[in-house]
Design a protein around this motif. Structure first.
Motif, PDB file in Angstrom:
ATOM      1  N   GLU A 194      38.052  20.023  45.909  1.00  0.00           N
ATOM      2  CA  GLU A 194      37.941  21.372  46.477  1.00  0.00           C
ATOM      3  C   GLU A 194      37.350  22.357  45.457  1.00  0.00           C
ATOM      4  OE1 GLU A 194      38.364  23.174  49.992  1.00  0.00           O
ATOM      5  OE2 GLU A 194      39.085  21.146  49.662  1.00  0.00           O
ATOM      6  N   GLU A 217      45.871  13.360  48.206  1.00  0.00           N
ATOM      7  CA  GLU A 217      45.987  14.823  48.210  1.00  0.00           C
ATOM      8  C   GLU A 217      45.564  15.397  46.845  1.00  0.00           C
ATOM      9  OE1 GLU A 217      46.155  16.993  50.352  1.00  0.00           O
ATOM     10  OE2 GLU A 217      46.905  18.805  49.372  1.00  0.00           O
ATOM     11  N   ARG A 223      41.828  15.279  46.830  1.00  0.00           N
ATOM     12  CA  ARG A 223      41.281  16.291  47.748  1.00  0.00           C
ATOM     13  C   ARG A 223      41.296  17.671  47.085  1.00  0.00           C
ATOM     14  NH1 ARG A 223      42.348  20.390  50.232  1.00  0.00           N
ATOM     15  NH2 ARG A 223      44.528  20.374  49.566  1.00  0.00           N
ATOM     16  N   ALA A 224      42.423  17.993  46.454  1.00  0.00           N
ATOM     17  CA  ALA A 224      42.564  19.308  45.820  1.00  0.00           C
ATOM     18  C   ALA A 224      41.581  19.456  44.657  1.00  0.00           C
ATOM     19  CB  ALA A 224      43.990  19.487  45.332  1.00  0.00           C
ATOM     20  N   LYS A 284      53.217  20.996  45.980  1.00  0.00           N
ATOM     21  CA  LYS A 284      54.355  21.364  46.814  1.00  0.00           C
ATOM     22  C   LYS A 284      54.760  20.145  47.622  1.00  0.00           C
ATOM     23  CE  LYS A 284      55.398  25.133  49.947  1.00  0.00           C
ATOM     24  NZ  LYS A 284      55.555  25.037  51.308  1.00  0.00           N
ATOM     25  N   LYS A 323      56.322  17.291  53.738  1.00  0.00           N
ATOM     26  CA  LYS A 323      54.927  17.737  53.799  1.00  0.00           C
ATOM     27  C   LYS A 323      54.434  18.030  52.373  1.00  0.00           C
ATOM     28  CE  LYS A 323      52.286  21.035  56.505  1.00  0.00           C
ATOM     29  NZ  LYS A 323      51.943  22.105  55.589  1.00  0.00           N
ATOM     30  N   ILE A 324      53.253  17.568  52.048  1.00  0.00           N
ATOM     31  CA  ILE A 324      52.737  17.806  50.690  1.00  0.00           C
ATOM     32  C   ILE A 324      51.487  18.682  50.707  1.00  0.00           C
ATOM     33  CG2 ILE A 324      53.659  15.701  49.620  1.00  0.00           C
ATOM     34  CD1 ILE A 324      50.844  14.451  49.947  1.00  0.00           C
ATOM     35  N   GLU A 325      51.290  19.393  49.603  1.00  0.00           N
ATOM     36  CA  GLU A 325      50.081  20.220  49.463  1.00  0.00           C
ATOM     37  C   GLU A 325      49.762  20.390  47.978  1.00  0.00           C
ATOM     38  OE1 GLU A 325      50.477  24.192  51.093  1.00  0.00           O
ATOM     39  OE2 GLU A 325      48.579  24.740  50.138  1.00  0.00           O
ATOM     40  N   LYS A 342      47.030  22.175  45.012  1.00  0.00           N
ATOM     41  CA  LYS A 342      45.992  23.183  44.799  1.00  0.00           C
ATOM     42  C   LYS A 342      45.687  23.210  43.303  1.00  0.00           C
ATOM     43  CE  LYS A 342      44.851  27.916  46.226  1.00  0.00           C
ATOM     44  NZ  LYS A 342      43.439  27.640  46.281  1.00  0.00           N
TER      45      LYS A 342
END
Ligand code: CDP
Length: 235
Positions: free
Chosen positions: A228, A221, A224-225, A34, A16-18, A20
């Motif tokens: 944001e 991702e 997207r970050a 992450k 799973k990736i995230e 920020k």
């Protein structure tokens, strides 16, 4: 050959990736990335005038990357300070990011990128590159593309994406093969390719193909970050 991975993932499935952006207040740009239990934080300082002056290049700026694994990032306390490993990773990180930057815009200057691994469960150099790339964009440095990165390779006789620590430690089937790659999805260039272990030409091509697909997902991702932050600013 194994029929499933230790954590139940599909062979071509990354953890799973995230992402920020904007998490280190005093830096000019910063980001966190992450992937599973691996966490990288990157902070960018600069461009600013490079001191001491003899290090300056009047034709172009200098990119300096510093990779560090925190003592508390692994279960056995990691010895603090630089090592041969961290020096090598800092160097390959610089090389993976340089192709997307135009440093001729910043003569006699330096851009410092500090990468801190706060949690390590394999794939830290790739996570660091992803975070650093986002932090550079956040610092407002013009880039031709965002650099995405992932480790691919072979575990238990199978070509897989994103090896975790448990897989990196598996000794069956001749041990794992770890191939960290960095990729710029927009122009299709590889900016990092290392290889530890054995692999056939066909498997290598297959691994790169899977890695490219994962990098495209990682880039989504990253974007997207970054968006944001501007959404927040626009409020
Ligand atoms: O992290 P990466 O896969 O890019 O590099 P590596 O040198 O292949 O290290 C693999 C993993 O070993 C790291 O992600 C850590 O989980 C672990 N490691 C460790 O526990 N202690 C160290 N001093 C270095 C690495």
């Amino acid at each position: 050959m194994i029929d499933k991975r230790p954590d139940g993932r599909k062979f071509e499935e990354m953890r799973k990736i995230e992402g920020k952006v904007g998490i280190v207040k005093r830096a000019d740009g910063s980001a966190m990335f992450k992937i599973g239990d691996t966490v990288a934080i990157a902070a960018v300082h600069g461009p600013r005038v490079l001191h001491p002056r003899f290090l300056q290049d009047p034709q172009k700026g200098v990119l300096r990357c510093n990779y560090d694994m925190a003592t508390f990032s692994v279960s056995d306390r990691k010895k603090p300070g630089p090592s041969r490993r961290s020096t090598e990773i800092s160097l390959v990180t610089e090389k993976s990011l340089l192709p997307v930057l135009d440093l001729s815009m910043y003569p006699s200057s330096v851009i410092d990128v500090f990468i801190e691994i706060t949690q390590a469960n394999a794939g830290t150099r790739c996570a660091g590159i992803v975070a650093a790339s986002m932090a550079l964009a956040h610092a407002g440095i013009p880039m031709k593309d965002l650099v995405s990165a992932i480790s691919v390779g072979k575990v238990g006789g199978r070509v897989v994406v994103d090896l975790d620590k448990e897989e990196e430690d598996l000794e069956s089937f001749g041990g794992p093969t770890d191939i960290p790659i960095a990729y710029t999805p927009k122009n299709g260039e590889f900016t990092l390719l290392q290889l530890d272990g054995n692999i056939t030409k066909e498997e290598f091509i297959e691994a790169l193909k899977l890695g490219r697909e994962s990098c495209k997902q990682i880039q989504k991702e990253q974007e997207r970050a970054l968006k944001e932050v501007y959404k927040e600013k626009g409020k």
